[in-house]
Design a protein around this motif. Structure first.
Motif, PDB file in Angstrom:
ATOM      1  N   ASN A  50      32.575  48.373  52.343  1.00 26.53           N
ATOM      2  CA  ASN A  50      32.580  48.221  50.877  1.00 26.53           C
ATOM      3  C   ASN A  50      31.406  48.961  50.249  1.00 26.53           C
ATOM      4  O   ASN A  50      30.733  48.467  49.332  1.00 26.53           O
ATOM      5  CB  ASN A  50      32.562  46.746  50.479  1.00 26.53           C
ATOM      6  CG  ASN A  50      33.827  46.029  50.913  1.00 26.53           C
ATOM      7  OD1 ASN A  50      34.908  46.635  50.990  1.00 26.53           O
ATOM      8  ND2 ASN A  50      33.716  44.739  51.210  1.00 26.53           N
ATOM      9  N   TRP A  69      36.966  38.250  55.732  1.00 24.27           N
ATOM     10  CA  TRP A  69      37.577  39.442  55.153  1.00 24.27           C
ATOM     11  C   TRP A  69      38.407  39.069  53.926  1.00 24.27           C
ATOM     12  O   TRP A  69      39.123  38.068  53.913  1.00 24.27           O
ATOM     13  CB  TRP A  69      38.466  40.139  56.181  1.00 24.27           C
ATOM     14  CG  TRP A  69      37.671  40.692  57.330  1.00 24.27           C
ATOM     15  CD1 TRP A  69      37.356  40.064  58.497  1.00 24.27           C
ATOM     16  CD2 TRP A  69      37.079  41.989  57.390  1.00 24.27           C
ATOM     17  NE1 TRP A  69      36.602  40.885  59.294  1.00 24.27           N
ATOM     18  CE2 TRP A  69      36.419  42.081  58.637  1.00 24.27           C
ATOM     19  CE3 TRP A  69      37.033  43.083  56.523  1.00 24.27           C
ATOM     20  CZ2 TRP A  69      35.729  43.224  59.035  1.00 24.27           C
ATOM     21  CZ3 TRP A  69      36.355  44.227  56.913  1.00 24.27           C
ATOM     22  CH2 TRP A  69      35.713  44.288  58.152  1.00 24.27           C
ATOM     23  N   GLN A  70      38.278  39.924  52.908  1.00 23.94           N
ATOM     24  CA  GLN A  70      38.998  39.723  51.662  1.00 23.94           C
ATOM     25  C   GLN A  70      40.006  40.864  51.485  1.00 23.94           C
ATOM     26  O   GLN A  70      39.781  41.992  51.949  1.00 23.94           O
ATOM     27  CB  GLN A  70      38.021  39.742  50.471  1.00 23.94           C
ATOM     28  CG  GLN A  70      36.861  38.767  50.579  1.00 23.94           C
ATOM     29  CD  GLN A  70      37.277  37.349  50.238  1.00 23.94           C
ATOM     30  OE1 GLN A  70      38.374  37.118  49.724  1.00 23.94           O
ATOM     31  NE2 GLN A  70      36.397  36.393  50.519  1.00 23.94           N
ATOM     32  N   ASP A 124      39.121  44.913  51.269  1.00 20.84           N
ATOM     33  CA  ASP A 124      37.895  45.354  51.940  1.00 20.84           C
ATOM     34  C   ASP A 124      38.131  46.731  52.566  1.00 20.84           C
ATOM     35  O   ASP A 124      39.218  47.027  53.086  1.00 20.84           O
ATOM     36  CB  ASP A 124      37.500  44.361  53.037  1.00 20.84           C
ATOM     37  CG  ASP A 124      36.793  43.139  52.474  1.00 20.84           C
ATOM     38  OD1 ASP A 124      36.368  43.205  51.315  1.00 20.84           O
ATOM     39  OD2 ASP A 124      36.684  42.130  53.199  1.00 20.84           O
TER      40      ASP A 124
END
Length: 634
Positions: free
Chosen positions: A572, A592-593, A596
């Motif tokens: 990121n 984790w989103q 990412d």
């Protein structure tokens, strides 16, 4: 394109591959140990190096291979056998005298080729002919996973129907013996490739079932496996095929059907190597060891007559039990298939002792008997196989099938031990030794892949002994299955290629990965991570050995500078430490989103590579590499 005499260690001409999009079929049984592969049907390679080549493979290579197989009567042989099974023998009298096959000198199976039509017997080719049909069709099935092509699917299904029509009531399936020599079935497993053919049919059947959901080929494969199981095994006949393949296939059949008998039969065939064959297991105490011929690099293999094949020798990895074998000897294709099956059985906890045994063999190959391209086999002893340690002449053999088998083996070693060094060798062999077997045009092939040629060699549209073109046809569409693997709550990235993947990570749910890259021409790789929901898991990125100053594990080849390059990584947009762990992977464990983004930069300076001093032919010579690619001088 010609290969000219050169002082470089290796050459490479690229074509490539992809894998398959997911279908609704049941996932294969998971192993008990090590990593679990991410099925290639869950990976789509688009654009970049692999996407463009897999598209060409589907459009050109697959139809070309099927056309050649039809033209050379690989498929019509089944029609003749089907008439025998159905009680009509009429077509076996006469036939056209239009197929004079010129086998590649050096494979004993090829010496059985003859223009049978001139003799009034319409069966064409030898006892291994069916296997090429199976491999070509398997390649079509894998390719169809990522390509909507109703006409090709209809063609494949029609040919499979012709094959199944030739299966006998007891499950036996082999067009050559059914139509030509029914009295000789299972009479000479050492030479006659019946087990080899059977294994390739099983692999085709699994691929067809995973593509279509149909069980017609799978049911036929089970009948064939049941027929073999009824005749071979403890308390039955103790024997093994001369050309390994069924061992791998039975494991695949077990994983799809859940029938443990197939897994145990695979182990039986491996365990029987190194024993005298008959009605009971016996040691080789009364069998004299093989006589190893003098080194004859200037003589062709035809001078080693078939009689040498019928005795106990290392050519078939049958000279001693596998657990006692400490050196890789004999036919390199057969060895690669054997070692792959050993690793698989260790993963499924069916034969855990094989893990240490196959690691010892791996070190012998990678540390002493492997070309810089990952190619295997010098034919020093006239056996399309391994020579003495450190004896690696550049005008050599390196059969395409051996290099493909090497990729199969390294993939399974990586899954067994979860170490990046195996994926390093897989990548090296994939981009160099394996892909050199097929032209960029997609319709010309090498059988052997010499690293040096004084007169120049050209790929040809077909090879009478068609094992290599058909093996390449099935190998290339499966490469997507080598990119990723999982274990518990960790997702491993083994190879870098443009495309998308959907990975089931258990409690973390489905994870979508998208790679944007022009690798291997450029070391910039962007990976977009999209979990179905915010989840904690470990993303493990392989940092290639070549990026940290290690050309290969061991000392067989070394980078002149032997210094790691400055690998860069941003998560990121923020820099991240790139030091890999002892397993060769950089571990990124976090929550984790969706969205990412990872930016990995693998520097690619041109590197000068030197060979071990014991490689006499390459003293004073240098090879050039950039990234995983070995370059050629012309």
């Amino acid at each position: 394109m010609r290969i000219h005499s050169t002082t470089v260690l290796a050459c490479i001409f690229m074509l490539a591959c992809t894998s398959c999009k997911a279908t609704a079929q049941t996932s294969p049984l998971a192993p008990q140990k090590g990593l679990r592969e991410v099925d290639g049907r869950n990976v789509t390679l688009t654009g970049g190096f692999w996407g463009t080549r897999v598209d060409r493979h589907h459009r050109i290579t697959i139809p070309h291979v099927l056309d050649k197989l039809e033209e050379r009567h690989h498929f019509s042989n089944f029609d003749l056998a089907a008439k025998v099974v159905g009680g009509d023998l009429g077509m076996l009298d006469g036939g056209n005298a239009d197929e004079a096959h010129n086998p590649l000198e050096g494979d004993p199976g090829a010496t059985e080729h003859s223009d049978n039509r001139k003799k009034g017997n319409a069966i064409v080719g030898n006892h291994a002919y069916d296997s090429d049909a199976y491999k070509g069709l398997e390649g079509a099935c894998h390719s169809l996973c990522n390509h909507e092509d109703p006409a090709l699917l209809e063609r494949v299904d029609a040919i499979i129907d012709r094959i199944i029509a030739a299966q006998q009531e007891d499950g036996y399936l082999n067009s050559y013996y059914t139509a030509k020599e029914p009295e000789n079935k299972w009479s000479n497993l050492r030479l006659n490739h019946e087990m080899y053919n059977a294994g390739h049919f099983m692999e085709l059947a699994v691929a067809h079932h995973q593509l279509t959901g149909s069980t017609k080929a799978l049911d036929a494969a089970r009948r064939l496996a049941d027929h073999i199981d009824a005749n071979f095994g403890p308390g039955k006949r103790y024997d093994v095929g001369g050309h390994q393949e069924i061992e791998l296939a039975l494991i695949k059949l077990y994983r799809v059907t859940g029938e443990e008998r197939y897994l145990k039969l695979s182990r039986f065939f491996l365990e029987e190597r190194g024993h005298a064959h008959g009605s009971e297991r016996r040691a080789f105490t009364d069998v004299p060891p093989r006589t190893v011929p003098e080194k004859r690099p200037d003589e062709t293999m035809r001078k080693f007559r078939l009689r040498k094949w019928s005795t106990r020798n290392g050519r078939m990895q049958d000279h001693k039990p596998l657990l006692e074998q400490k050196e890789a000897v004999g036919h390199a294709v057969r060895a690669g298939y054997t070692y792959s099956a050993m690793a698989d059985l260790a993963r499924f906890n069916e034969a855990p002792d094989y893990a240490d045994a196959v690691r010892i063999l791996w070190e012998d190959v990678v540390f002493r008997k492997m070309y810089l391209t990952g190619g295997l086999g010098t034919a020093q002893y006239g056996d399309e196989g391994f020579g003495d340690p450190y004896l690696l002449p550049n005008d050599t053999y390196c059969e395409s099938c051996a290099n493909i088998a090497h990729v199969f083996w390294q993939h399974r070693m990586n899954l067994m031990d979860a170490e990046a060094k195996y994926a390093d060798i897989l990548e090296l062999t994939l981009y160099n030794g394996a892909l050199s077997g097929v032209a960029l045009s997609g319709d010309a092939f090498f059988y052997r892949n010499p690293l040096e040629s004084a007169e120049g060699e050209e790929r040809v549209p077909w090879i009478g002994l068609a094992c290599c073109p058909t093996n390449l046809a099935r190998f290339i569409p499966q490469v997507g299955g080598y990119l990723y693997a999982t274990k518990d709550n960790a997702l491993y990235v083994n190879l870098y290629a443009a495309g998308q993947a959907s990975v089931d990570l258990g409690d973390s749910g489905s994870i979508k990965l998208e790679q944007e890259t022009d690798f291997p021409w450029d070391g910039g790789i962007q990976i977009k991570v999209t979990p179905g929901k915010a989840s904690v898991f470990d993303l493990k990125l392989r940092i290639p050995g070549w990026a940290v100053g290690r050309t290969v594990p061991g000392t067989l080849y070394r980078d002149e500078l032997n210094q790691p390059a400055a690998v860069g990584l941003r998560l990121n947009g923020k820099p991240v430490d790139t030091t890999p762990g002892p397993d060769g992977y950089l571990s990124l464990k976090r929550k984790w989103q969706p969205g990412d983004r990872i930016e990995l930069d693998l520097p690619m300076p041109v590197r000068r590579i030197h060979a071990h001093p014991k490689l006499e032919e390459n003293r004073g010579r240098v090879a050039l590499m950039r990234g995983p690619v070995v370059y050629a001088f012309e």
